[in-house]
Design a protein around this motif. Sequence first.
Motif, PDB file in Angstrom:
ATOM      1  N   ASP A 139     -95.438  34.954   2.096  1.00  0.00           N
ATOM      2  CA  ASP A 139     -95.116  36.030   3.031  1.00  0.00           C
ATOM      3  C   ASP A 139     -96.438  36.541   3.599  1.00  0.00           C
ATOM      4  OD1 ASP A 139     -94.536  38.461   4.278  1.00  0.00           O
ATOM      5  OD2 ASP A 139     -92.961  38.987   2.863  1.00  0.00           O
ATOM      6  N   SER A 183     -90.928  41.565  13.074  1.00  0.00           N
ATOM      7  CA  SER A 183     -90.526  42.950  13.357  1.00  0.00           C
ATOM      8  C   SER A 183     -91.725  43.893  13.292  1.00  0.00           C
ATOM      9  CB  SER A 183     -89.494  43.425  12.335  1.00  0.00           C
ATOM     10  OG  SER A 183     -88.549  42.424  12.039  1.00  0.00           O
ATOM     11  N   LYS A 184     -92.824  43.456  12.730  1.00  0.00           N
ATOM     12  CA  LYS A 184     -93.991  44.326  12.536  1.00  0.00           C
ATOM     13  C   LYS A 184     -94.941  44.192  13.733  1.00  0.00           C
ATOM     14  CE  LYS A 184     -91.871  45.233   8.785  1.00  0.00           C
ATOM     15  NZ  LYS A 184     -92.038  44.581   7.499  1.00  0.00           N
ATOM     16  N   SER A 230     -92.616  38.507   9.044  1.00  0.00           N
ATOM     17  CA  SER A 230     -91.658  39.370   9.726  1.00  0.00           C
ATOM     18  C   SER A 230     -92.271  39.689  11.084  1.00  0.00           C
ATOM     19  CB  SER A 230     -91.424  40.653   8.950  1.00  0.00           C
ATOM     20  OG  SER A 230     -90.770  41.582   9.803  1.00  0.00           O
ATOM     21  N   GLY A 256     -87.146  39.113   9.114  1.00  0.00           N
ATOM     22  CA  GLY A 256     -88.053  38.582   8.106  1.00  0.00           C
ATOM     23  C   GLY A 256     -87.297  38.218   6.837  1.00  0.00           C
ATOM     24  N   LEU A 257     -86.339  39.067   6.482  1.00  0.00           N
ATOM     25  CA  LEU A 257     -85.563  38.794   5.267  1.00  0.00           C
ATOM     26  C   LEU A 257     -84.753  37.507   5.415  1.00  0.00           C
ATOM     27  CD1 LEU A 257     -84.753  39.726   2.445  1.00  0.00           C
ATOM     28  CD2 LEU A 257     -82.996  41.173   3.495  1.00  0.00           C
TER      29      LEU A 257
HETATM   30  C1  LIG Z   1     -90.820  44.018   6.773  1.00  0.00           C
HETATM   31  C2  LIG Z   1     -91.163  42.985   5.807  1.00  0.00           C
HETATM   32  C3  LIG Z   1     -90.272  41.955   5.506  1.00  0.00           C
HETATM   33  C4  LIG Z   1     -88.877  41.889   6.086  1.00  0.00           C
HETATM   34  O1  LIG Z   1     -88.879  41.803   7.464  1.00  0.00           O
HETATM   35  P1  LIG Z   1     -87.614  42.290   8.338  1.00  0.00           P
HETATM   36  O2  LIG Z   1     -87.915  41.697   9.671  1.00  0.00           O
HETATM   37  O3  LIG Z   1     -87.632  43.781   8.315  1.00  0.00           O
HETATM   38  O4  LIG Z   1     -86.401  41.715   7.695  1.00  0.00           O
HETATM   39  C5  LIG Z   1     -90.673  40.999   4.605  1.00  0.00           C
HETATM   40  N1  LIG Z   1     -91.882  41.035   4.021  1.00  0.00           N
HETATM   41  C6  LIG Z   1     -92.771  42.013   4.297  1.00  0.00           C
HETATM   42  C7  LIG Z   1     -94.099  41.992   3.631  1.00  0.00           C
HETATM   43  C8  LIG Z   1     -92.440  43.008   5.182  1.00  0.00           C
HETATM   44  O5  LIG Z   1     -93.310  43.985   5.423  1.00  0.00           O
END
Ligand SMILES: *Cc1c(COP(=O)(O)O)cnc(C)c1O
Length: 408
Positions: free
Chosen positions: A181, A205-206, A203, A84-85
């Motif tokens: 975001d 990843s969530k 992201s 996400g970053l």
């Molecule tokens: C986790 C998160 C990110 C970053 O995502 P990664 O995949 O961990 O780099 C960015 N914005 C929000 C709101 C997040 O919760």
Amino acid sequence: MHDYKSATLCVHAPEAPDGFEALSPPIHRASTVVFDTPSAFKNRASKVYDGYAYGLYGTPSTRVLEDQIAQLEGGTRALILPSGLAAIAVATIASVQSGDTILIPEGFYGPARALIESLLSRFGINALCYRGDGMVELREGHDPTHRVLWVESPGSVTFEVRDVEMMANAARVRGMRVAMDNTWATPLGFQPLRRGIDISMQSLSKYASGHSDVLMGSLAFAGEELYRRSKDVARLLGYGVSGEDCFLVSRGLATMPLRLERSAATAAVLMDRLAGRPEVTRILHPSRSEHPGHEIFVRDYAAGAGIFGVVLRSDLGSGPKFDAAFEALELFKIGASWGGAHSLIAPSDPKAGRGDLDWLPDGPYLRIAVGLEDPEDLAAELFRFLDALTEMPLESIENRDIRSRRKS
Ligand SMILES: *Cc1c(COP(=O)(O)O)cnc(C)c1O
């Protein structure tokens, strides 16, 4: 393609382009891509945006997932990135030049704020932190160097909801680009591209990957030009994603609507129970009527995430008793992030580095990410935690400290 609803789009990935038919998209691994003729090889740069030129720039695994994300976001194009970053970095760099200013919310995702304030500032790019919905900066203090507005709604740590459409309109009138975001709500809850936002970032990843074992991010676009610029930045930075990781996210997407719904429903149960406890002074989630932006949440969002904040009575926060109470937790693991099957709890200090939280009572703050465990088990465990905060005799803590010292 018919106009399918999100849950359907989550299950049905676009067809893989190589003619192999199975229900789940195939995994492709490649660095080198080969060509039939010397002229096809010479022209391979033309395959960067569509087709295949080099493993780093796209494989059937990444293209299929990108198409699926674009459909879910209601966009025409999407870009998959290693986190996400990384997605925030690419969207930002693709939109600015030296001398430009980026407007970011004061509560912006911490590492992204650091990226803009500490790293991009070395290249002549300025950051301006705005409070609330940023309308002060957008309406009055407009400056021609203001190039990009980043929006986060709800905010990462304290979940304030913003009138995103109003902000996007105000920024566009001034010729600014708007990126959002959208990790918290996912496109199942909110679709930025349909609300005047130029770039929708998530992201993955969530909730999308959903099992706390993949890192990935995405950008979605309504138009080709921004997509291509962002793709160029990702290519020049050398950002690529493996086929295995794409497969895991694709597998996660199929069940994301169910998991999101379950996590949010369990969170609602836990919030109601916690609200009745004397140790709790405030609960932070957009669905709570007293929460900043609650009416906007009800108006604009189709769903929300199962992550919320709890403020505890300020006398409960200090000393060994607070840390010791965490020993009552077996199911809730201490950790950041969210959107996985496991529940997490993260003690944090939202007021550090922020001046816009006068509405937030003082007291220890816990961010709780609700997983897929049984709601009753989770509620019982949080009650044991609160009991431990208030009831544990100090003596037993001292004894335990002595015991652990003896052990080591
Ligand atoms: C986790 C998160 C990110 C970053 O995502 P990664 O995949 O961990 O780099 C960015 N914005 C929000 C709101 C997040 O919760």
